[in-house]
Design a protein around this motif. Sequence first.
Motif, PDB file in Angstrom:
ATOM      1  N   UNK A   6       0.839  -1.063  -0.016  1.00  0.00           N
ATOM      2  CA  UNK A   6       0.026   0.002  -0.089  1.00  0.00           C
ATOM      3  C   UNK A   6       0.969   1.285   0.062  1.00  0.00           C
ATOM      4  N   UNK A   7       2.030   1.306   0.759  1.00  0.00           N
ATOM      5  CA  UNK A   7       2.793   2.448   0.918  1.00  0.00           C
ATOM      6  C   UNK A   7       3.669   2.637  -0.493  1.00  0.00           C
ATOM      7  N   UNK A   8       4.045   1.511  -0.899  1.00  0.00           N
ATOM      8  CA  UNK A   8       4.615   1.528  -2.206  1.00  0.00           C
ATOM      9  C   UNK A   8       3.900   2.011  -3.347  1.00  0.00           C
ATOM     10  N   UNK A   9       2.446   1.788  -3.427  1.00  0.00           N
ATOM     11  CA  UNK A   9       1.583   2.268  -4.318  1.00  0.00           C
ATOM     12  C   UNK A   9       1.219   3.990  -4.123  1.00  0.00           C
ATOM     13  N   UNK A  10       1.241   4.255  -2.810  1.00  0.00           N
ATOM     14  CA  UNK A  10       0.882   5.707  -2.575  1.00  0.00           C
ATOM     15  C   UNK A  10       2.252   6.642  -3.081  1.00  0.00           C
ATOM     16  N   UNK A  11       3.471   5.996  -2.710  1.00  0.00           N
ATOM     17  CA  UNK A  11       4.861   6.810  -3.142  1.00  0.00           C
ATOM     18  C   UNK A  11       4.691   6.642  -4.630  1.00  0.00           C
ATOM     19  N   UNK A  12       4.381   5.697  -5.494  1.00  0.00           N
ATOM     20  CA  UNK A  12       4.460   5.542  -6.871  1.00  0.00           C
ATOM     21  C   UNK A  12       3.619   6.552  -7.522  1.00  0.00           C
ATOM     22  N   UNK A  13       2.329   6.581  -6.872  1.00  0.00           N
ATOM     23  CA  UNK A  13       1.014   7.509  -7.305  1.00  0.00           C
ATOM     24  C   UNK A  13       1.658   9.115  -7.072  1.00  0.00           C
ATOM     25  N   UNK A  14       2.187   9.235  -6.081  1.00  0.00           N
ATOM     26  CA  UNK A  14       2.485  10.747  -5.774  1.00  0.00           C
ATOM     27  C   UNK A  14       3.752  11.053  -6.743  1.00  0.00           C
ATOM     28  N   UNK A  15       4.514  10.094  -7.061  1.00  0.00           N
ATOM     29  CA  UNK A  15       5.571  10.597  -8.133  1.00  0.00           C
ATOM     30  C   UNK A  15       4.845  10.888  -9.508  1.00  0.00           C
ATOM     31  N   UNK A  16       3.733   9.918  -9.901  1.00  0.00           N
ATOM     32  CA  UNK A  16       3.216  10.085 -10.995  1.00  0.00           C
ATOM     33  C   UNK A  16       2.416  11.492 -11.206  1.00  0.00           C
ATOM     34  N   UNK A  17       1.903  11.882  -9.871  1.00  0.00           N
ATOM     35  CA  UNK A  17       1.098  13.454  -9.528  1.00  0.00           C
ATOM     36  C   UNK A  17       1.925  14.379 -10.081  1.00  0.00           C
TER      37      UNK A  17
END
Length: 259
Positions: A6-17
Amino acid sequence: MTVKNSMANVQTRREKILSAVDQSEPVAVEGLAQRFNVSITTLRRDLKALSDMGQVKWHHGLVERTNVVTASNHGSRSGIELIKDTIAAAVPAYIVKNSTLFVNSSSLCWRAINQLAIMPLTIITNNIKATECVRHPETSIILTGGEIRYPKESLVGTVAMQILETMQSDYTLIGCDGISIAGGVTTQNIYEAQINSTMISRTKQKVICVADYRKVGVTSNYHVADLTGVDILITDNFANEKVVRNLRRQGIDVIQVSN
Protein backbone atom coordinates in the motif's frame (compact mmCIF):
# COMPACT_ATOMS: atom_id res chain seq x y z
CA MET A 1 -3.11 -5.64 0.03
CA THR A 2 -0.29 -5.49 2.59
CA VAL A 3 0.75 -2.25 4.30
CA LYS A 4 4.11 -2.51 2.54
CA ASN A 5 2.49 -2.71 -0.91
CA SER A 6 0.00 0.00 0.00
CA MET A 7 2.78 2.45 0.94
CA ALA A 8 4.67 1.60 -2.24
CA ASN A 9 1.55 2.33 -4.30
CA VAL A 10 1.03 5.66 -2.54
CA GLN A 11 4.62 6.73 -3.21
CA THR A 12 4.38 5.65 -6.84
CA ARG A 13 1.14 7.56 -7.30
CA ARG A 14 2.59 10.70 -5.74
CA GLU A 15 5.57 10.52 -8.07
CA LYS A 16 3.15 10.26 -11.01
CA ILE A 17 1.18 13.23 -9.69
CA LEU A 18 4.37 15.30 -9.65
CA SER A 19 5.09 14.29 -13.23
CA ALA A 20 1.54 15.21 -14.25
CA VAL A 21 1.77 18.71 -12.78
CA ASP A 22 5.34 19.36 -13.94
CA GLN A 23 4.27 21.92 -16.51
CA SER A 24 3.56 25.63 -16.73
CA GLU A 25 -0.23 25.38 -16.55
CA PRO A 26 -2.12 24.38 -13.35
CA VAL A 27 -3.89 21.01 -13.42
CA ALA A 28 -7.43 20.39 -12.13
CA VAL A 29 -7.74 18.29 -8.98
CA GLU A 30 -10.77 16.42 -10.34
CA GLY A 31 -8.89 15.57 -13.52
CA LEU A 32 -6.00 14.12 -11.51
CA ALA A 33 -8.38 12.02 -9.42
CA GLN A 34 -9.93 10.57 -12.56
CA ARG A 35 -6.56 10.00 -14.19
CA PHE A 36 -5.24 7.99 -11.25
CA ASN A 37 -8.59 6.36 -10.45
CA VAL A 38 -8.75 7.56 -6.85
CA SER A 39 -11.30 9.52 -4.85
CA ILE A 40 -11.04 13.27 -4.38
CA THR A 41 -10.38 12.63 -0.69
CA THR A 42 -7.44 10.35 -1.47
CA LEU A 43 -6.02 12.80 -3.97
CA ARG A 44 -6.31 15.67 -1.51
CA ARG A 45 -4.41 13.57 1.03
CA ASP A 46 -1.64 13.11 -1.55
CA LEU A 47 -1.64 16.81 -2.38
CA LYS A 48 -1.45 17.73 1.30
CA ALA A 49 1.65 15.55 1.69
CA LEU A 50 3.25 16.94 -1.47
CA SER A 51 2.43 20.47 -0.35
CA ASP A 52 4.07 19.84 3.04
CA MET A 53 7.12 18.62 1.14
CA GLY A 54 7.24 21.89 -0.76
CA GLN A 55 6.62 20.15 -4.09
CA VAL A 56 3.22 21.54 -5.09
CA LYS A 57 0.72 24.19 -4.20
CA TRP A 58 -3.00 23.79 -4.74
CA HIS A 59 -5.96 26.12 -4.38
CA HIS A 60 -9.43 26.58 -5.90
CA GLY A 61 -9.32 23.06 -7.33
CA LEU A 62 -6.05 23.59 -9.24
CA VAL A 63 -2.57 22.14 -8.64
CA GLU A 64 0.82 23.40 -9.81
CA ARG A 65 4.46 22.73 -9.10
CA THR A 66 6.16 25.07 -6.70
CA ASN A 67 9.71 26.29 -6.58
CA VAL A 68 11.27 24.84 -3.43
CA VAL A 69 13.53 27.88 -3.09
CA THR A 70 12.38 30.28 -0.38
CA ALA A 71 10.57 33.11 -2.08
CA SER A 72 8.00 35.25 -0.33
CA ASN A 73 7.54 38.93 0.21
CA HIS A 74 6.39 38.12 3.72
CA GLY A 75 9.47 36.12 4.67
CA SER A 76 7.73 32.74 4.87
CA ARG A 77 9.72 29.65 4.00
CA SER A 78 8.96 26.80 1.64
CA GLY A 79 8.25 23.28 2.81
CA ILE A 80 11.77 22.06 2.03
CA GLU A 81 13.33 24.87 4.07
CA LEU A 82 11.21 23.90 7.06
CA ILE A 83 12.14 20.25 6.60
CA LYS A 84 15.84 21.12 6.59
CA ASP A 85 15.47 23.18 9.76
CA THR A 86 13.67 20.31 11.47
CA ILE A 87 16.41 17.84 10.53
CA ALA A 88 19.09 20.25 11.73
CA ALA A 89 17.28 20.75 15.03
CA ALA A 90 17.47 17.00 15.71
CA VAL A 91 21.27 16.85 15.47
CA PRO A 92 22.25 18.06 18.98
CA ALA A 93 20.54 15.06 20.60
CA TYR A 94 23.22 12.81 19.08
CA ILE A 95 26.28 14.88 19.99
CA VAL A 96 27.99 14.98 23.41
CA LYS A 97 29.20 18.34 24.68
CA ASN A 98 32.94 19.10 24.60
CA SER A 99 33.36 16.71 21.66
CA THR A 100 35.40 17.32 18.54
CA LEU A 101 33.26 17.34 15.43
CA PHE A 102 34.09 17.24 11.73
CA VAL A 103 31.43 19.05 9.70
CA ASN A 104 31.33 19.16 5.90
CA SER A 105 30.21 22.01 3.66
CA SER A 106 26.56 21.07 3.06
CA SER A 107 23.90 23.70 3.70
CA LEU A 108 22.08 21.29 5.99
CA CYS A 109 25.19 20.92 8.13
CA TRP A 110 25.48 24.71 8.25
CA ARG A 111 21.99 24.83 9.74
CA ALA A 112 22.99 22.14 12.23
CA ILE A 113 26.00 24.15 13.43
CA ASN A 114 23.59 26.90 14.46
CA GLN A 115 21.52 24.35 16.38
CA LEU A 116 24.64 23.09 18.15
CA ALA A 117 25.13 26.49 19.81
CA ILE A 118 23.58 25.00 22.96
CA MET A 119 26.81 23.16 23.86
CA PRO A 120 30.59 23.72 23.81
CA LEU A 121 32.33 21.90 20.96
CA THR A 122 35.41 21.94 18.78
CA ILE A 123 34.13 22.11 15.21
CA ILE A 124 36.53 21.40 12.36
CA THR A 125 35.00 22.26 9.01
CA ASN A 126 35.70 23.13 5.40
CA ASN A 127 32.68 25.43 5.33
CA ILE A 128 33.79 29.07 5.42
CA LYS A 129 30.24 30.16 6.29
CA ALA A 130 30.58 28.37 9.63
CA THR A 131 32.26 31.49 10.98
CA GLU A 132 28.91 33.28 10.58
CA CYS A 133 27.01 30.73 12.66
CA VAL A 134 25.58 31.23 16.11
CA ARG A 135 27.76 29.31 18.54
CA HIS A 136 28.33 28.56 22.19
CA PRO A 137 30.86 30.97 23.80
CA GLU A 138 33.17 28.04 24.55
CA THR A 139 32.96 26.54 21.08
CA SER A 140 36.02 26.68 18.83
CA ILE A 141 35.63 26.65 15.05
CA ILE A 142 38.66 25.55 13.06
CA LEU A 143 38.72 25.95 9.27
CA THR A 144 40.67 23.35 7.33
CA GLY A 145 42.23 25.81 4.93
CA GLY A 146 42.56 24.98 1.26
CA GLU A 147 41.26 26.18 -2.08
CA ILE A 148 37.93 28.02 -1.93
CA ARG A 149 35.27 26.68 -4.26
CA TYR A 150 32.33 28.92 -5.07
CA PRO A 151 29.38 29.37 -4.77
CA LYS A 152 29.31 27.09 -1.71
CA GLU A 153 32.45 28.70 -0.25
CA SER A 154 33.82 25.29 0.66
CA LEU A 155 37.49 24.55 1.25
CA VAL A 156 38.93 21.67 -0.77
CA GLY A 157 42.20 20.47 -2.27
CA THR A 158 45.55 19.24 -1.02
CA VAL A 159 45.90 21.63 1.91
CA ALA A 160 42.47 20.76 3.31
CA MET A 161 43.18 17.04 2.92
CA GLN A 162 46.57 17.30 4.64
CA ILE A 163 45.09 19.15 7.61
CA LEU A 164 42.30 16.61 8.07
CA GLU A 165 44.74 13.71 7.86
CA THR A 166 46.56 15.04 10.94
CA MET A 167 43.35 15.12 13.00
CA GLN A 168 40.72 12.84 14.47
CA SER A 169 37.20 13.66 15.55
CA ASP A 170 34.74 12.14 17.97
CA TYR A 171 31.88 12.68 15.51
CA THR A 172 31.46 13.56 11.86
CA LEU A 173 28.39 15.42 10.66
CA ILE A 174 28.02 15.07 6.93
CA GLY A 175 25.48 16.13 4.34
CA CYS A 176 25.33 14.47 0.94
CA ASP A 177 23.66 14.50 -2.47
CA GLY A 178 22.62 10.88 -2.17
CA ILE A 179 22.48 7.92 0.18
CA SER A 180 21.34 4.58 -1.18
CA ILE A 181 21.79 0.84 -0.89
CA ALA A 182 23.48 0.67 -4.28
CA GLY A 183 25.78 3.66 -4.01
CA GLY A 184 26.34 4.28 -0.32
CA VAL A 185 26.98 7.96 0.43
CA THR A 186 27.58 10.06 -2.68
CA THR A 187 28.07 13.66 -3.77
CA GLN A 188 28.05 15.68 -6.98
CA ASN A 189 31.53 17.14 -6.50
CA ILE A 190 34.70 15.05 -6.76
CA TYR A 191 36.76 17.45 -4.64
CA GLU A 192 34.26 17.42 -1.82
CA ALA A 193 34.00 13.63 -2.08
CA GLN A 194 37.65 13.39 -1.09
CA ILE A 195 37.21 15.71 1.88
CA ASN A 196 34.07 13.96 3.09
CA SER A 197 35.65 10.53 2.79
CA THR A 198 38.65 11.64 4.83
CA MET A 199 36.41 13.07 7.56
CA ILE A 200 34.54 9.79 7.85
CA SER A 201 37.71 7.70 7.95
CA ARG A 202 39.15 9.86 10.75
CA THR A 203 36.11 9.56 13.04
CA LYS A 204 36.51 7.71 16.36
CA GLN A 205 32.89 7.41 17.47
CA LYS A 206 29.91 8.06 15.19
CA VAL A 207 29.28 9.35 11.69
CA ILE A 208 25.98 11.20 11.41
CA CYS A 209 24.56 11.77 7.94
CA VAL A 210 21.85 14.38 7.42
CA ALA A 211 19.71 14.26 4.28
CA ASP A 212 16.20 15.33 3.37
CA TYR A 213 13.83 12.99 1.53
CA ARG A 214 15.09 14.13 -1.89
CA LYS A 215 18.50 12.55 -1.22
CA VAL A 216 17.37 9.24 0.31
CA GLY A 217 17.50 6.43 -2.25
CA VAL A 218 19.53 8.56 -4.66
CA THR A 219 23.00 7.78 -6.02
CA SER A 220 25.00 10.81 -7.12
CA ASN A 221 28.20 11.06 -9.17
CA TYR A 222 31.03 10.45 -6.71
CA HIS A 223 31.36 7.87 -3.98
CA VAL A 224 32.10 9.15 -0.46
CA ALA A 225 31.64 6.10 1.76
CA ASP A 226 30.00 2.70 1.98
CA LEU A 227 26.95 2.41 4.21
CA THR A 228 29.12 0.67 6.79
CA GLY A 229 30.74 4.06 7.35
CA VAL A 230 27.47 5.64 8.54
CA ASP A 231 26.08 5.12 12.04
CA ILE A 232 23.09 7.48 12.06
CA LEU A 233 20.96 8.98 9.29
CA ILE A 234 18.69 11.88 10.22
CA THR A 235 16.03 12.48 7.60
CA ASP A 236 12.32 13.34 7.45
CA ASN A 237 9.07 11.41 7.35
CA PHE A 238 8.76 11.90 3.58
CA ALA A 239 11.78 9.69 2.86
CA ASN A 240 10.99 6.59 0.80
CA GLU A 241 9.86 3.94 3.29
CA LYS A 242 11.32 1.02 1.35
CA VAL A 243 14.75 2.67 1.25
CA VAL A 244 14.53 3.55 4.95
CA ARG A 245 13.76 -0.07 5.86
CA ASN A 246 16.69 -1.30 3.79
CA LEU A 247 19.04 1.22 5.35
CA ARG A 248 17.99 0.04 8.79
CA ARG A 249 18.69 -3.53 7.74
CA GLN A 250 22.22 -2.38 6.94
CA GLY A 251 22.64 -1.37 10.59
CA ILE A 252 22.06 2.36 10.21
CA ASP A 253 20.02 4.04 12.93
CA VAL A 254 17.56 6.01 10.75
CA ILE A 255 15.88 8.90 12.58
CA GLN A 256 12.84 10.39 10.83
CA VAL A 257 11.65 13.80 12.00
CA SER A 258 8.38 15.53 11.25
CA ASN A 259 7.83 19.27 10.95
